[in-house]
Scaffold this motif. Structure first.
Motif, PDB file in Angstrom:
ATOM      1  N   LYS A  89      -4.811   2.739   8.876  1.00 15.93           N
ATOM      2  CA  LYS A  89      -5.592   1.595   8.726  1.00 15.93           C
ATOM      3  C   LYS A  89      -5.712   1.312   7.159  1.00 15.93           C
ATOM      4  CE  LYS A  89      -8.004   2.351  12.861  1.00 15.93           C
ATOM      5  NZ  LYS A  89      -9.223   3.096  13.485  1.00 15.93           N
ATOM      6  N   LYS A  90      -5.286   2.328   6.377  1.00 13.71           N
ATOM      7  CA  LYS A  90      -5.396   2.251   4.898  1.00 13.71           C
ATOM      8  C   LYS A  90      -4.746   1.366   4.322  1.00 13.71           C
ATOM      9  CE  LYS A  90      -7.723   6.303   3.067  1.00 13.71           C
ATOM     10  NZ  LYS A  90      -9.253   5.998   3.511  1.00 13.71           N
ATOM     11  N   GLU A  91      -5.119   0.349   3.430  1.00 12.18           N
ATOM     12  CA  GLU A  91      -4.260  -0.545   2.851  1.00 12.18           C
ATOM     13  C   GLU A  91      -3.864  -0.261   1.471  1.00 12.18           C
ATOM     14  OE1 GLU A  91      -6.203  -4.063   0.169  1.00 12.18           O
ATOM     15  OE2 GLU A  91      -6.174  -4.801   2.137  1.00 12.18           O
ATOM     16  N   VAL A  92      -2.556  -0.684   1.095  1.00 16.78           N
ATOM     17  CA  VAL A  92      -1.641  -0.056  -0.013  1.00 16.78           C
ATOM     18  C   VAL A  92      -1.306  -1.606  -0.624  1.00 16.78           C
ATOM     19  CG1 VAL A  92       0.138   0.902  -0.850  1.00 16.78           C
ATOM     20  CG2 VAL A  92      -0.910   1.906   1.069  1.00 16.78           C
ATOM     21  N   LEU A  93      -1.664  -1.612  -2.070  1.00 20.32           N
ATOM     22  CA  LEU A  93      -1.001  -2.739  -2.763  1.00 20.32           C
ATOM     23  C   LEU A  93       0.127  -2.278  -3.684  1.00 20.32           C
ATOM     24  CD1 LEU A  93      -4.409  -4.278  -3.800  1.00 20.32           C
ATOM     25  CD2 LEU A  93      -3.267  -4.880  -1.927  1.00 20.32           C
ATOM     26  N   ILE A  94       1.103  -3.095  -3.261  1.00 18.92           N
ATOM     27  CA  ILE A  94       2.485  -2.896  -4.137  1.00 18.92           C
ATOM     28  C   ILE A  94       2.538  -4.000  -5.073  1.00 18.92           C
ATOM     29  CG2 ILE A  94       4.987  -2.499  -4.037  1.00 18.92           C
ATOM     30  CD1 ILE A  94       4.422  -1.727  -0.973  1.00 18.92           C
ATOM     31  N   HIS A  95       2.632  -3.442  -6.532  1.00 21.56           N
ATOM     32  CA  HIS A  95       2.802  -4.213  -7.603  1.00 21.56           C
ATOM     33  C   HIS A  95       4.409  -4.467  -7.845  1.00 21.56           C
ATOM     34  CE1 HIS A  95      -1.729  -4.837  -8.318  1.00 21.56           C
ATOM     35  NE2 HIS A  95      -1.777  -3.464  -7.711  1.00 21.56           N
ATOM     36  N   ASP A  96       4.912  -5.765  -7.879  1.00 20.36           N
ATOM     37  CA  ASP A  96       6.130  -5.931  -8.359  1.00 20.36           C
ATOM     38  C   ASP A  96       6.013  -6.802  -9.657  1.00 20.36           C
ATOM     39  OD1 ASP A  96       8.834  -6.719  -8.756  1.00 20.36           O
ATOM     40  OD2 ASP A  96       9.524  -6.574  -6.855  1.00 20.36           O
ATOM     41  N   GLU A  97       6.313  -6.150 -10.841  1.00 22.60           N
ATOM     42  CA  GLU A  97       6.323  -6.779 -12.147  1.00 22.60           C
ATOM     43  C   GLU A  97       7.406  -7.967 -12.343  1.00 22.60           C
ATOM     44  OE1 GLU A  97       3.690  -6.476 -14.177  1.00 22.60           O
ATOM     45  OE2 GLU A  97       2.853  -5.013 -12.950  1.00 22.60           O
ATOM     46  N   LEU A 113       6.544  -0.004   2.185  1.00 23.67           N
ATOM     47  CA  LEU A 113       6.196   1.146   1.573  1.00 23.67           C
ATOM     48  C   LEU A 113       7.405   2.025   1.572  1.00 23.67           C
ATOM     49  CD1 LEU A 113       3.934   2.229  -0.090  1.00 23.67           C
ATOM     50  CD2 LEU A 113       3.034   3.311   1.889  1.00 23.67           C
ATOM     51  N   ALA A 114       8.318   2.294   2.791  1.00 20.72           N
ATOM     52  CA  ALA A 114       8.998   3.183   2.618  1.00 20.72           C
ATOM     53  C   ALA A 114      10.116   3.259   1.577  1.00 20.72           C
ATOM     54  CB  ALA A 114      10.019   3.023   4.117  1.00 20.72           C
ATOM     55  N   PRO A 115      10.475   2.208   0.953  1.00 21.94           N
ATOM     56  CA  PRO A 115      11.393   2.276  -0.179  1.00 21.94           C
ATOM     57  C   PRO A 115      10.669   2.978  -1.648  1.00 21.94           C
ATOM     58  CG  PRO A 115      11.546   0.133   0.561  1.00 21.94           C
ATOM     59  CD  PRO A 115      10.462   0.847   1.430  1.00 21.94           C
ATOM     60  N   HIS A 116       9.500   2.661  -1.667  1.00 18.19           N
ATOM     61  CA  HIS A 116       8.595   3.399  -2.646  1.00 18.19           C
ATOM     62  C   HIS A 116       8.738   4.821  -2.504  1.00 18.19           C
ATOM     63  CE1 HIS A 116       8.055  -0.609  -4.453  1.00 18.19           C
ATOM     64  NE2 HIS A 116       7.753  -1.046  -3.170  1.00 18.19           N
ATOM     65  N   LEU A 117       8.210   5.400  -1.434  1.00 16.95           N
ATOM     66  CA  LEU A 117       8.004   6.877  -0.985  1.00 16.95           C
ATOM     67  C   LEU A 117       9.322   7.242  -1.169  1.00 16.95           C
ATOM     68  CD1 LEU A 117       5.448   6.729   1.721  1.00 16.95           C
ATOM     69  CD2 LEU A 117       5.028   7.037  -0.796  1.00 16.95           C
ATOM     70  N   LEU A 118      10.356   6.904  -0.388  1.00 21.29           N
ATOM     71  CA  LEU A 118      11.719   7.432  -0.307  1.00 21.29           C
ATOM     72  C   LEU A 118      12.367   7.388  -1.720  1.00 21.29           C
ATOM     73  CD1 LEU A 118      12.719   6.203   3.322  1.00 21.29           C
ATOM     74  CD2 LEU A 118      11.929   8.289   2.535  1.00 21.29           C
ATOM     75  N   GLY A 119      12.032   6.359  -2.479  1.00 24.61           N
ATOM     76  CA  GLY A 119      12.784   6.420  -3.864  1.00 24.61           C
ATOM     77  C   GLY A 119      12.364   7.389  -4.886  1.00 24.61           C
ATOM     78  N   LEU A 120      11.304   8.388  -4.448  1.00 21.71           N
ATOM     79  CA  LEU A 120      10.636   9.125  -5.377  1.00 21.71           C
ATOM     80  C   LEU A 120      11.760  10.566  -5.640  1.00 21.71           C
ATOM     81  CD1 LEU A 120       7.008   9.376  -3.886  1.00 21.71           C
ATOM     82  CD2 LEU A 120       7.801   8.351  -6.071  1.00 21.71           C
TER      83      LEU A 120
END
Length: 183
Positions: free
Chosen positions: A29-37, A67-74
């Motif tokens: 349920k937690k919200e995540v905001l992904i900023h793309d400059e 969100l997956a690409p940001h987590l897996l891109g780590l």
């Protein structure tokens, strides 16, 4: 869930499994905001798309596709440390300092790892109250975190060094003089 109960050293029972399921539900349920400059956008999503619980205690968690690409891109930009180590530490300052010291270890313990910065940088890194002087920060947070890590983390032996200009502390370094315990 079985492996997690072992790592966290908690009993394997229905209540603890239910608590973990609730925590996964809360994370969903937690919200995540992904900023793309580049695109100049903000994407609003959650951490977990779905969670599937099996009778044998296994849980299958599907990450949010956004969100997956940001987590897996780590893969190339992360610090690895043992969850078991962080569960030994009680203070949030100790946990943050532990993670920073692991980041400094570029050669897997072959040489002394050094974390260095100004007193203000250390206060910021550890999230210390802004009104703390360096003396208060060192006494109430830094020294206690170093002592807890040295006491509870087997391969760490931290030591604080300070650089002065006149009488003012202008540089702080924490060295990890790696220790190896043979069994």
């Amino acid at each position: 869930m079985y492996e997690l109960t072992k790592v966290l050293n908690i009993k394997q029972n229905g209540k603890n499994y239910a608590d973990m399921a609730k925590a996964i539900g809360d994370l969903r349920k937690k919200e995540v905001l992904i900023h793309d400059e580049e695109k100049r956008t903000i994407t609003q999503t959650g951490w977990v798309q779905s969670a599937e619980y099996h009778e044998n205690g296994q849980v299958k968690i599907e990450l949010s596709p956004k969100l997956a690409p940001h987590l897996l891109g780590l893969k190339n930009n992360y610090t690895q440390h043992l969850l078991l180590d962080t569960t030994k530490l009680k203070s949030r300052y100790s946990i943050l300092l532990y993670k920073l010291m692991r980041e400094c270890d570029r050669d897997n313990g072959k040489s002394i790892a050094i974390l260095q910065g100004t007193p203000d940088e250390f206060r910021e890194w550890l999230g210390a109250p802004k009104e703390y002087t360096y003396g208060q920060f060192k006494q109430n947070i830094l020294t206690k975190a170093v002592e807890e890590i040295n006491l509870k983390i087997d391969d760490m032996d931290l030591e604080i060094f300070q650089g002065r200009y006149n009488r003012k502390i202008v540089q702080v370094e924490i060295h990890n003089n790696w220790t190896v315990h043979s069994k």
